[in-house]
Design a protein around this motif. Structure first.
Motif, PDB file in Angstrom:
ATOM      1  N   ARG A   1       0.798  12.613  -8.200  1.00 39.15           N
ATOM      2  CA  ARG A   1       0.049  12.002  -9.103  1.00 39.15           C
ATOM      3  C   ARG A   1      -0.442  10.738  -8.576  1.00 39.15           C
ATOM      4  O   ARG A   1      -1.700  10.360  -8.936  1.00 39.15           O
ATOM      5  CB  ARG A   1       1.018  11.674 -10.312  1.00 39.15           C
ATOM      6  CG  ARG A   1       0.198  10.978 -11.583  1.00 39.15           C
ATOM      7  CD  ARG A   1       0.800  10.840 -12.793  1.00 39.15           C
ATOM      8  NE  ARG A   1       2.066   9.981 -12.693  1.00 39.15           N
ATOM      9  CZ  ARG A   1       2.034   8.624 -13.421  1.00 39.15           C
ATOM     10  NH1 ARG A   1       0.795   8.411 -13.866  1.00 39.15           N
ATOM     11  NH2 ARG A   1       3.006   7.934 -13.051  1.00 39.15           N
ATOM     12  N   PHE A   2       0.077   9.989  -7.547  1.00 38.79           N
ATOM     13  CA  PHE A   2      -0.271   8.948  -6.920  1.00 38.79           C
ATOM     14  C   PHE A   2      -0.715   9.400  -5.302  1.00 38.79           C
ATOM     15  O   PHE A   2       0.183  10.154  -4.848  1.00 38.79           O
ATOM     16  CB  PHE A   2       0.665   7.667  -6.972  1.00 38.79           C
ATOM     17  CG  PHE A   2       0.987   7.317  -8.297  1.00 38.79           C
ATOM     18  CD1 PHE A   2       0.292   6.486  -8.868  1.00 38.79           C
ATOM     19  CD2 PHE A   2       2.081   7.599  -9.050  1.00 38.79           C
ATOM     20  CE1 PHE A   2       0.582   5.711 -10.184  1.00 38.79           C
ATOM     21  CE2 PHE A   2       2.607   6.875 -10.098  1.00 38.79           C
ATOM     22  CZ  PHE A   2       1.628   6.140 -10.740  1.00 38.79           C
ATOM     23  N   GLN A   3      -1.772   8.696  -5.119  1.00 37.73           N
ATOM     24  CA  GLN A   3      -2.268   9.130  -3.600  1.00 37.73           C
ATOM     25  C   GLN A   3      -1.703   8.143  -2.705  1.00 37.73           C
ATOM     26  O   GLN A   3      -1.659   7.001  -2.786  1.00 37.73           O
ATOM     27  CB  GLN A   3      -3.626   9.419  -3.506  1.00 37.73           C
ATOM     28  CG  GLN A   3      -4.416  10.504  -4.482  1.00 37.73           C
ATOM     29  CD  GLN A   3      -3.637  12.090  -4.247  1.00 37.73           C
ATOM     30  OE1 GLN A   3      -3.371  12.347  -2.845  1.00 37.73           O
ATOM     31  NE2 GLN A   3      -3.043  12.353  -5.170  1.00 37.73           N
ATOM     32  N   ALA A   4      -1.961   8.319  -1.304  1.00 39.65           N
ATOM     33  CA  ALA A   4      -1.501   7.582  -0.402  1.00 39.65           C
ATOM     34  C   ALA A   4      -2.817   6.626  -0.098  1.00 39.65           C
ATOM     35  O   ALA A   4      -3.845   7.111  -0.417  1.00 39.65           O
ATOM     36  CB  ALA A   4      -1.247   8.295   1.055  1.00 39.65           C
TER      37      ALA A   4
ATOM     38  N   ASP B   1       5.623  13.158  -2.144  1.00 38.03           N
ATOM     39  CA  ASP B   1       6.805  13.031  -3.059  1.00 38.03           C
ATOM     40  C   ASP B   1       8.182  13.185  -2.702  1.00 38.03           C
ATOM     41  O   ASP B   1       8.495  14.422  -2.197  1.00 38.03           O
ATOM     42  CB  ASP B   1       6.783  14.280  -4.312  1.00 38.03           C
ATOM     43  CG  ASP B   1       7.680  14.056  -5.480  1.00 38.03           C
ATOM     44  OD1 ASP B   1       8.103  13.078  -5.559  1.00 38.03           O
ATOM     45  OD2 ASP B   1       7.866  15.218  -5.977  1.00 38.03           O
ATOM     46  N   PRO B   2       8.876  12.263  -2.236  1.00 39.11           N
ATOM     47  CA  PRO B   2       8.474  10.704  -2.922  1.00 39.11           C
ATOM     48  C   PRO B   2       7.494  10.213  -2.202  1.00 39.11           C
ATOM     49  O   PRO B   2       7.179  10.627  -0.766  1.00 39.11           O
ATOM     50  CB  PRO B   2       9.955  10.089  -2.744  1.00 39.11           C
ATOM     51  CG  PRO B   2      10.415  10.631  -1.499  1.00 39.11           C
ATOM     52  CD  PRO B   2      10.274  12.096  -1.679  1.00 39.11           C
ATOM     53  N   LEU B   3       6.768   9.166  -2.879  1.00 39.28           N
ATOM     54  CA  LEU B   3       5.690   8.266  -2.165  1.00 39.28           C
ATOM     55  C   LEU B   3       6.445   7.134  -1.639  1.00 39.28           C
ATOM     56  O   LEU B   3       7.372   6.638  -2.278  1.00 39.28           O
ATOM     57  CB  LEU B   3       4.552   8.118  -3.180  1.00 39.28           C
ATOM     58  CG  LEU B   3       3.323   7.474  -2.527  1.00 39.28           C
ATOM     59  CD1 LEU B   3       2.733   8.174  -1.390  1.00 39.28           C
ATOM     60  CD2 LEU B   3       2.425   7.255  -3.483  1.00 39.28           C
ATOM     61  N   GLU B   4       5.788   6.556  -0.475  1.00 45.83           N
ATOM     62  CA  GLU B   4       6.446   5.324   0.157  1.00 45.83           C
ATOM     63  C   GLU B   4       5.525   4.161  -0.236  1.00 45.83           C
ATOM     64  O   GLU B   4       4.263   4.465  -0.156  1.00 45.83           O
ATOM     65  CB  GLU B   4       6.825   5.652   1.528  1.00 45.83           C
ATOM     66  CG  GLU B   4       7.362   4.400   2.234  1.00 45.83           C
ATOM     67  CD  GLU B   4       7.530   4.732   3.523  1.00 45.83           C
ATOM     68  OE1 GLU B   4       8.822   5.409   3.890  1.00 45.83           O
ATOM     69  OE2 GLU B   4       7.062   4.529   4.657  1.00 45.83           O
TER      70      GLU B   4
ATOM     71  N   VAL C   1       1.020  -1.331   0.115  1.00 47.74           N
ATOM     72  CA  VAL C   1      -0.040  -0.194  -0.029  1.00 47.74           C
ATOM     73  C   VAL C   1       0.704   1.289   0.028  1.00 47.74           C
ATOM     74  O   VAL C   1       1.867   1.312   0.528  1.00 47.74           O
ATOM     75  CB  VAL C   1      -0.924   0.050   1.305  1.00 47.74           C
ATOM     76  CG1 VAL C   1      -0.293   0.035   2.430  1.00 47.74           C
ATOM     77  CG2 VAL C   1      -2.060   1.170   1.257  1.00 47.74           C
ATOM     78  N   THR C   2       0.529   2.117  -0.544  1.00 49.97           N
ATOM     79  CA  THR C   2       1.079   3.505  -0.760  1.00 49.97           C
ATOM     80  C   THR C   2       1.063   4.338   0.354  1.00 49.97           C
ATOM     81  O   THR C   2      -0.519   4.163   0.900  1.00 49.97           O
ATOM     82  CB  THR C   2       0.890   4.359  -2.055  1.00 49.97           C
ATOM     83  OG1 THR C   2      -0.433   4.645  -1.842  1.00 49.97           O
ATOM     84  CG2 THR C   2       1.215   3.519  -3.372  1.00 49.97           C
ATOM     85  N   VAL C   3       1.825   4.791   1.333  1.00 44.18           N
ATOM     86  CA  VAL C   3       1.739   5.790   2.487  1.00 44.18           C
ATOM     87  C   VAL C   3       2.414   6.941   2.260  1.00 44.18           C
ATOM     88  O   VAL C   3       3.584   6.999   1.495  1.00 44.18           O
ATOM     89  CB  VAL C   3       2.226   4.922   3.524  1.00 44.18           C
ATOM     90  CG1 VAL C   3       1.321   3.677   3.910  1.00 44.18           C
ATOM     91  CG2 VAL C   3       3.796   4.513   3.433  1.00 44.18           C
TER      92      VAL C   3
ATOM     93  N   SER D   1      -2.906  16.859   5.062  1.00 44.53           N
ATOM     94  CA  SER D   1      -3.965  15.767   5.034  1.00 44.53           C
ATOM     95  C   SER D   1      -5.302  15.811   5.677  1.00 44.53           C
ATOM     96  O   SER D   1      -6.399  15.290   5.251  1.00 44.53           O
ATOM     97  CB  SER D   1      -3.230  14.270   5.331  1.00 44.53           C
ATOM     98  OG  SER D   1      -2.945  14.403   6.695  1.00 44.53           O
ATOM     99  N   GLU D   2      -5.232  16.436   6.818  1.00 47.66           N
ATOM    100  CA  GLU D   2      -6.546  16.737   7.879  1.00 47.66           C
ATOM    101  C   GLU D   2      -6.274  17.682   8.471  1.00 47.66           C
ATOM    102  O   GLU D   2      -5.185  18.013   9.277  1.00 47.66           O
ATOM    103  CB  GLU D   2      -6.751  15.485   8.354  1.00 47.66           C
ATOM    104  CG  GLU D   2      -7.887  15.290   9.161  1.00 47.66           C
ATOM    105  CD  GLU D   2      -8.030  14.146  10.054  1.00 47.66           C
ATOM    106  OE1 GLU D   2      -9.091  13.738  10.524  1.00 47.66           O
ATOM    107  OE2 GLU D   2      -7.029  13.319  10.200  1.00 47.66           O
ATOM    108  N   TYR D   3      -7.346  18.841   8.509  1.00 47.33           N
ATOM    109  CA  TYR D   3      -7.284  19.676   9.709  1.00 47.33           C
ATOM    110  C   TYR D   3      -8.164  19.176  10.821  1.00 47.33           C
ATOM    111  O   TYR D   3      -9.256  18.500  10.698  1.00 47.33           O
ATOM    112  CB  TYR D   3      -8.027  20.866   9.055  1.00 47.33           C
ATOM    113  CG  TYR D   3      -7.049  22.031   8.302  1.00 47.33           C
ATOM    114  CD1 TYR D   3      -5.891  22.421   8.939  1.00 47.33           C
ATOM    115  CD2 TYR D   3      -7.181  21.983   6.988  1.00 47.33           C
ATOM    116  CE1 TYR D   3      -5.160  23.258   8.173  1.00 47.33           C
ATOM    117  CE2 TYR D   3      -6.394  22.620   6.263  1.00 47.33           C
ATOM    118  CZ  TYR D   3      -5.233  23.525   6.693  1.00 47.33           C
ATOM    119  OH  TYR D   3      -4.523  24.185   5.897  1.00 47.33           O
TER     120      TYR D   3
END
Length: 351
Positions: free
Chosen positions: A263-266, A201-204, A62-64, A174-176
């Motif tokens: 471009r890619f989301q978590a 960016d970078p995405l993990e 999964v992307t994080v 990401s969140e308030y």
């Protein structure tokens, strides 16, 4: 004439007698030979040939975010404006939240009083030290307290003018956890949280290895990140956690890849193909794999030069469908790939 007939009859009788003895004897020899031939079970073999391969293992991942931090105010106050919407990429030090000044003079007054108190203690300790009543360590502690009080007063004065929360690095909120009009009671940097800021960016990508896989894993191994769209991004392991998760008993591993413009989301599910180090192995069909007589060891059956079957333990390196890549077999050995289930260790067979 009668004498000749008698001679011919006698010769014929002798010939029949000879044939009677010879024919049964020849049949027995043929039967024995045929029986011996049938006793050798026929198997199919394959000559072991080592090849260089780079096996891989497929993980679910999964992307994080590569970074995720909590946003803390440096002082209390009321939220006047939220200047940057969630998800928008901003540079480092861009103002995110504007707080009202509120009444912070009292905080400055308190810090001034604390500094004055620290100075008085330091002055008293200096006199006691001169008279030999206290050690130098006590004096140095008092001097350190003065320095701390001076720094705290400086922070209190800064907080009067700087009443905002800034982006700690290039990224996005990401969140308030607050909205306009909320009052934040500052009690310490770890107690007041107004939101979370992430870097994409970078995405993990995060994956987890089990206890059988982890001995082969190390930082630097090549990896392919495969998205549901079919897009493949090349990367490499950059972190392998040295201890398991207590709940899952698995080892966390990560890799990074460039993600300009987010471009890619978590939170996106991906497949990750991690390649082991290149090594020598022999390929055999699944039919060649068997167990020893005690069903404890996995291996293959070898047909020796004298036609005798022997069991040989192996190590399975990789499996691709019905093809097994193994180690433990010497180059040139004959591996039984068909019929191995019907022969035993030490039995003579033919191929």
């Amino acid at each position: 004439m009668n004498s000749k007939k008698k001679i011919l009859i006698a010769l014929g009788a002798c010939a029949l007698l000879v044939l009677w003895f010879l024919i049964p004897k020849q049949t027995k020899e043929n039967n024995a030979s045929a029986h011996a031939s049938r006793a050798l079970f026929k198997v199919k073999t394959q000559v072991a040939k080592e090849q260089k391969i780079q096996p891989f293992v497929l993980f679910n991942g999964v992307t994080v975010p590569s970074l995720r931090v909590a946003l803390h105010p440096q002082s209390g106050g009321t939220v006047r404006k939220i200047l940057v919407p969630e998800g928008k990429i901003v540079e480092r030090k861009v103002k995110l939240i504007d707080l009202s000044k509120g009444s912070k003079k009292q905080n400055v007054i308190d810090k001034e009083a604390a500094l004055e108190k620290a100075k008085i203690y330091h002055e008293g300790y200096s006199k006691l030290f001169e008279k030999g009543y206290i050690s130098k360590a006590n004096l140095l502690t008092a001097r350190s307290d003065v320095k701390k009080a001076e720094y705290n007063l400086h922070l209190a004065k800064v907080s009067l003018s700087d009443r905002a929360i800034y982006a700690p690095f290039k990224g996005s909120v990401s969140e308030y956890l607050v909205k306009v009009g909320d009052t934040m009671n500052y009690q310490g940097p770890s107690q007041a949280i107004c939101g979370y800021f992430i870097q994409l960016d970078p995405l993990e990508v995060e994956i987890h290895a089990n206890q059988k896989q982890i001995p082969f894993m190390h930082e630097g191994l090549k990896a392919d990140i495969i998205f549901d769209t079919g897009e493949v991004i090349h990367s490499a392991l950059n972190f392998v956690k040295p201890e398991t998760n207590k709940q899952t008993q698995k080892y966390r591993m990560t890799m990074l890849f460039s993600n300009p413009d987010n471009r890619f989301q978590a939170g996106v599910s991906v497949k990750v193909r991690v390649f082991y180090d290149q090594q020598e192995a022999v390929s055999v069909p699944q039919s060649a794999i068997s167990y020893d007589a005690d069903h404890l060891l996995i291996g293959v059956k070898i047909l020796g030069a004298n036609g005798t079957v022997s069991f040989k333990p192996i190590k399975i390196i990789h499996i691709e469908g019905d093809v097994f890549w193994i180690q433990g077999v010497s180059k040139g050995e004959k591996i039984i790939i068909q019929g191995g289930d019907f022969v035993r260790d030490g039995e003579k067979v033919t191929d």
